[in-house]
Every structure is written in structure tokens, then in C-alpha cells.
Enzyme design. Structure first.
Site, mmCIF file in Angstrom:
data_model
loop_
_atom_site.group_PDB
_atom_site.id
_atom_site.type_symbol
_atom_site.label_atom_id
_atom_site.label_comp_id
_atom_site.label_asym_id
_atom_site.label_seq_id
_atom_site.Cartn_x
_atom_site.Cartn_y
_atom_site.Cartn_z
ATOM 1 N N GLU A 71 -41.422 0.011 -46.591
ATOM 2 C CA GLU A 71 -42.428 -0.380 -47.589
ATOM 3 C C GLU A 71 -43.207 0.863 -48.004
ATOM 4 O O GLU A 71 -43.457 1.751 -47.169
ATOM 5 C CB GLU A 71 -43.383 -1.399 -46.949
ATOM 6 C CG GLU A 71 -44.607 -1.756 -47.766
ATOM 7 C CD GLU A 71 -45.616 -2.607 -46.980
ATOM 8 O OE1 GLU A 71 -45.674 -2.482 -45.742
ATOM 9 O OE2 GLU A 71 -46.322 -3.408 -47.640
ATOM 10 N N LYS A 148 -43.885 -7.963 -53.651
ATOM 11 C CA LYS A 148 -44.404 -8.609 -52.440
ATOM 12 C C LYS A 148 -45.288 -9.794 -52.782
ATOM 13 O O LYS A 148 -46.228 -9.669 -53.574
ATOM 14 C CB LYS A 148 -45.204 -7.587 -51.635
ATOM 15 C CG LYS A 148 -45.712 -8.075 -50.280
ATOM 16 C CD LYS A 148 -46.382 -6.915 -49.547
ATOM 17 C CE LYS A 148 -46.858 -7.275 -48.169
ATOM 18 N NZ LYS A 148 -47.463 -6.083 -47.488
ATOM 19 N N CYS A 193 -42.759 -6.483 -45.555
ATOM 20 C CA CYS A 193 -43.766 -6.472 -44.500
ATOM 21 C C CYS A 193 -44.341 -7.835 -44.129
ATOM 22 O O CYS A 193 -43.670 -8.627 -43.488
ATOM 23 C CB CYS A 193 -44.889 -5.517 -44.888
ATOM 24 S SG CYS A 193 -45.775 -4.943 -43.454
HETATM 25 N N1 ING Z 1 -48.970 -4.954 -42.911
HETATM 26 C C1 ING Z 1 -49.203 -5.867 -41.854
HETATM 27 C C2 ING Z 1 -48.010 -6.768 -41.585
HETATM 28 O O1 ING Z 1 -47.925 -7.907 -42.027
HETATM 29 C C3 ING Z 1 -50.614 -7.580 -40.853
HETATM 30 C C4 ING Z 1 -50.463 -6.661 -42.018
HETATM 31 C C5 ING Z 1 -50.427 -7.111 -39.573
HETATM 32 C C6 ING Z 1 -50.895 -8.884 -41.063
HETATM 33 C C7 ING Z 1 -50.545 -7.985 -38.497
HETATM 34 C C8 ING Z 1 -51.029 -9.772 -40.006
HETATM 35 C C9 ING Z 1 -50.853 -9.309 -38.710
HETATM 36 O O2 ING Z 1 -47.169 -6.283 -40.844
HETATM 37 C C10 ING Z 1 -48.531 -5.156 -44.153
HETATM 38 N N2 ING Z 1 -48.370 -4.057 -44.910
HETATM 39 O O3 ING Z 1 -48.294 -6.273 -44.601
#
Ligand code: ING
Length: 333
Positions: A71, A148, A193
Site C-alpha cells: 500500500e 480503498k 490494508c
Molecule cells: N492501517 C491499519 C490496518 O488496517 C488499523 C489501520 C490497524 C486499523 C489496526 C485497525 C487495527 O492495518 C491501514 N493503513 O489501514
């Protein structure tokens, strides 16, 4: 068994003695998950492209047909930075794809007859902002484009958080749905992601017969709102999401990290390849630039799709109305 290994690594023709009348054509695609280590805010795109080219050359030496990058592969994970004037963040967006900066990547991929996907920040001609990814086939054709849909984080600066995660500030939710493309002898989808945490993501592609889902991620190794949720817990949820999505839709999942410490902020690794039965078949250790190569038989998805997850035979959509009929929780009285 005589196998004629094709240069492409795909469509290997195997003659099985006694099967003279029947050709079993195995649809093997050798995938390179190309992890990027940290990209500092001060690092130029040209420098990143050089790193990506080096990974592509290494993938080629390893016999890869397809390379998958993370990403937001071209820049630092800028949603950690609060810009009062949002247009300041436009410096991290691409106004065209391809463009002169990334063209060397497209040229090298075409020369090597290697398909590729990578994530980038997309600024459209009418000023819309998306967290996007592209899929380019082994002939250099842009076959897939994804934006996304599940944006984590928040819009305004949040002083309560140990670090900011402003994806809802800088990006709009994607407006292309979850397409699946027929290319390179198989059915490919993409997500990005946070999308991997939502079963709807994989099921939307599963209902199109997807055989391989490509996703990049930039995942902070600590929860900005819960200090107790650290790397181990995040890696658990990461694996859980990938394995469930793969198994429940009988698809390969290729997940590629941007990892390491960017300007003092740590992103976890966890680049891995999951097979259609939900098994992690390959995993890259470390948080630097690296390539994980694995031959993926797209027909390994057939048994799951034709038995336990034969959606046509087993799903009961008359009972699934809430899934698209409501957004949040509605509790019983
Ligand atoms: N990063 C994280 C992900 O979904 C996140 C944000 C982390 C959300 C942990 C919830 C828990 O891996 C991105 N860029 O989405």
C-alpha cells in the site's frame, strides 16, 4: 509425468501416463511478494523506485511471473502527519498513473514480462483523493484499478491518540467496488490494508470467483488508542484476517507490508502468502526490503469452491438482509 516447464511459469503442460487423451494444464503463477522497508518522509520517489526496481530484478531471478508491492508504495505513510491545509498532503499523491516517475517500473516489468501491482495515493483530474492500487499484466496492460473502501482512522487531529491515522482526512472511500479481473489465466482481485479486516471485502470478490487477492498494507505496530495492543496482537489479527478471508472464499491471498520505522513511527512486517485452504505457505521475516517467492497453483482453489464453499449450493441470501440493509448495529429491544 512429463512436465514441460513454460518460461512464464504459467500453464505448465503436464502429461500424465495413461492420460494421453487429456491434457492437465496446471495454472501455476509464481508470485513475488515484494516488501518495502521504511520510506522516510524526506526520501524521494526516485529513490523508492530504484528500490522497487531492485526487488523486481530479484523477483525475476527467482522466476516470478507477478510482483506485488505494498500500500502507498511510493511514499512514506503520510496519513500519520496532520496538515491543517489538506492540499499540503497533495505532495504525496500521483496526478496520473503511469507518470514519468513510475514509468521505469512499467518499462522494466514489460521487459521482464512480469505482471505487477502496487499501491499509491491517487489524485484524479477533478481533484478527488483515493488510496489506490493498480494491477498491470505481463504485457504491460493496466488491467485493474482499485480504490480503498474501508478507510480507518479519523478526519481531525486527535490529541488523545499517541499517533495520528488520518486516512479519513486525506482520502475518500473508494467508488469502484471490489472488482475481479480475468488475466494471466486466472481471476484476480485487489484490496488494501484495512479492507482485509472486513469479511465483506473477500466475499464480494469470492462471489466473482476470485482465485488470488493481492493486497498491500502499512500497519502501525501499536494501537494509537490502546497502548496494550502491540505488535503481537496486531500480527495475530493480521494473520486471522488473511487466513479467514482466504479459507472462506477458497482463494489465494498475497499480503505485502511496508515495514520498519518511518520517522520514528513503527510499521509491522508480516508479508505472507496464504493458500485457498487458509494455510500460511510462505512468510517473510524482518522489516527491510525483501522478496518472498512462491509458486501458486490457481487450481488449488477449485476444491473449496466446488464443495464446502460452493456458494450457489449453500448460501441462503434470504437471511442476509442486514449485511447490506443497515450500516451500524441495531440491537433488539
Ligand atoms: N492501517 C491499519 C490496518 O488496517 C488499523 C489501520 C490497524 C486499523 C489496526 C485497525 C487495527 O492495518 C491501514 N493503513 O489501514
Amino acid at each position: 509425468m512429463h512436465a514441460v516447464a513454460c518460461g512464464s511459469g504459467r500453464g505448465c503442460v503436464c502429461w500424465v501416463p495413461g492420460d494421453i487423451g487429456r491434457l492437465n494444464v496446471a495454472r501455476i503463477i509464481t508470485v513475488a511478494a515484494a516488501q518495502l522497508g521504511p520510506i522516510q518522509r524526506a526520501e524521494s520517489r526516485a529513490s523508492v523506485i530504484e528500490r522497487m526496481l531492485a526487488l523486481m530484478d530479484k523477483a525475476h531471478r527467482g522466476g516470478a511471473d507477478l510482483i506485488v508491492y505494498p500500500e502507498l508504495a511510493l511514499t512514506t505513510f503520510f496519513p500519520r502527519w496532520h496538515c491543517e491545509d489538506r492540499t499540503v498532503a497533495d505532495q504525496w499523491f500521483e496526478a496520473a498513473m503511469p507518470n514519468p516517475t513510475v514509468q521505469p517500473l512499467f518499462d522494466r516489468a514489460r521487459t521482464l514480462k512480469m505482471a505487477m501491482s502496487f499501491g499509491y495515493a491517487e489524485l484524479t483530474g477533478v481533484g478527488r483523493h483515493f488510496n489506490s492500487s493498480v494491477l498491470v499484466d505481463d504485457a504491460g496492460r493496466m488491467v485493474g484499478h482499485y480504490r480503498k473502501i474501508h478507510l480507518p482512522g479519523h478526519v481531525e487531529f486527535d490529541p488523545e491518540r499517541t499517533h495520528q491515522h488520518l486516512e479519513k482526512r486525506y482520502f475518500e472511500p473508494g467508488d469502484l467496488g471490489f472488482p475481479v479481473w480475468r488475466s494471466m489465466g486466472g481471476l484476480f482481485g485487489m484490496c488494501i490494508c484495512n479492507d482485509r479486516r472486513w469479511p465483506e471485502t473477500f466475499r464480494e470478490m469470492g462471489l466473482q470467483g476470485v482465485e488470488m487477492v493481492l493486497l498491500g498494507f502499512n500497519t502501525p505496530s501499536v494501537n494509537s488508542q490502546k497502548a496494550a495492543e502491540g505488535l503481537e496482537e496486531r500480527m495475530f489479527h493480521h494473520r486471522l484476517s488473511l487466513q479467514a478471508g482466504a479459507y472462506q472464499n477458497a482463494t489465494w491471498v498475497v499480503a505485502v507490508a511496508k515495514a520498519g520505522t518511518e520517522d520514528g513511527h513503527h510499521l509491522m512486517g508480516g508479508t505472507m502468502i496464504v493458500d485457498p485452504d487458509g494455510h500460511i505457505v510462505a512468510e517473510l521475516q524482518g522489516e527491510e526490503d525483501g522478496v518472498l517467492i512462491h509458486p501458486c497453483d490457481l487450481d488449488a482453489s477449485r476444491f473449496g469452491k466446488e464443495t464446502i464453499f460452493d456458494f450457489k449450493r449453500h448460501r441462503r441470501i434470504e437471511h442476509y438482509g442486514r449485511i447490506t440493509g443497515q450500516v451500524g448495529v441495531i440491537e433488539p429491544d
